[in-house]
Design an enzyme around this catalytic site. Structure first.
Site, short mmCIF file in Angstrom:
data_model
loop_
_atom_site.label_atom_id
_atom_site.label_comp_id
_atom_site.label_asym_id
_atom_site.label_seq_id
_atom_site.Cartn_x
_atom_site.Cartn_y
_atom_site.Cartn_z
N CYS A 96 0.84 -1.30 0.10
CA CYS A 96 0.02 0.09 -0.01
C CYS A 96 0.88 1.12 0.11
CB CYS A 96 -0.88 -0.08 1.36
SG CYS A 96 0.22 -0.03 2.90
N ASP A 135 2.43 2.33 2.42
CA ASP A 135 2.60 3.10 4.03
C ASP A 135 3.78 2.73 4.64
OD1 ASP A 135 0.16 3.84 3.62
OD2 ASP A 135 -0.91 2.31 4.55
N CYS A 174 -2.25 4.01 7.19
CA CYS A 174 -3.77 3.87 7.43
C CYS A 174 -4.22 3.74 8.76
CB CYS A 174 -4.47 2.55 6.74
SG CYS A 174 -3.92 1.14 7.64
N CYS A 205 -1.48 -4.40 7.55
CA CYS A 205 -1.19 -3.05 8.43
C CYS A 205 -0.57 -3.46 9.63
CB CYS A 205 -2.62 -2.68 8.63
SG CYS A 205 -3.72 -2.40 7.10
FE1 FES Z 1 -1.45 0.20 4.10
FE2 FES Z 1 -2.91 -0.24 6.31
S1 FES Z 1 -3.51 -0.12 4.16
S2 FES Z 1 -0.77 -0.20 6.36
#
Ligand code: FES
Length: 155
Positions: A35, A37, A64, A108
């Protein structure tokens, strides 16, 4: 809202341990290729009953809401754990009261687990050594992947 979402919202209303620990003994950073992140974790150790235990853990997330909620929970429950105990915590244990993560949200939690592992790998028992805070990219790449998803430590 499901009870999982309610718990996430509750954790986000008052996230714990956000921000850098200035005199941290260890720091770990990972990014999720899934993602994009990122999450960074800091650890500060102390001596208790002759054992070296985590005194404080903190985090900063560019991620997120689930990652932030899990990191908030995880940094709370890491307090008082030895590095060895912390190393063996699974994603589902790190989520604490949030309960098990739904399949879509496992990565996540893995972001939090990855940052913790990375920080523990960077920890120097004799105190912080210069150059010990950031692993070389080559060393990071040789780390075995956890499950299918590869969480990549970031310099
Ligand atoms: Fe990327 Fe949760 S969507 S860490």
């Amino acid at each position: 809202m499901s009870s999982f979402e309610t718990k996430i919202q509750e954790a986000l209303a008052n996230p714990k341990n956000q921000g850098e620990i200035e005199d941290a003994d260890a720091m770990g950073t990972v990014g999720s290729p899934e993602c994009g992140d990122m999450l960074r974790m800091w650890l500060k150790f102390t001596e208790k009953d002759g054992k070296r235990v985590i005194d404080r853990a903190s985090f900063q997330a560019f991620g997120c809401q689930t990652a932030i909620a899990v990191a908030s929970m995880a940094t709370e429950l890491l307090r008082g754990k030895t590095a060895e105990e912390a190393k063996h915590l699974t994603v589902q244990e790190l989520t604490g009261e949030l309960g098990p993560l739904p399949p879509m949200k496992i990565h996540c939690g893995q972001l939090v687990e990855g940052a913790l592992r990375n920080a523990l790998d960077n920890d120097a028992p004799a105190g912080p050594a210069p150059g010990n805070m950031a692993p070389t990219l080559a060393a990071s790449l040789h780390r075995p992947a956890a499950g299918k998803l590869r969480i990549v430590p970031i310099e």
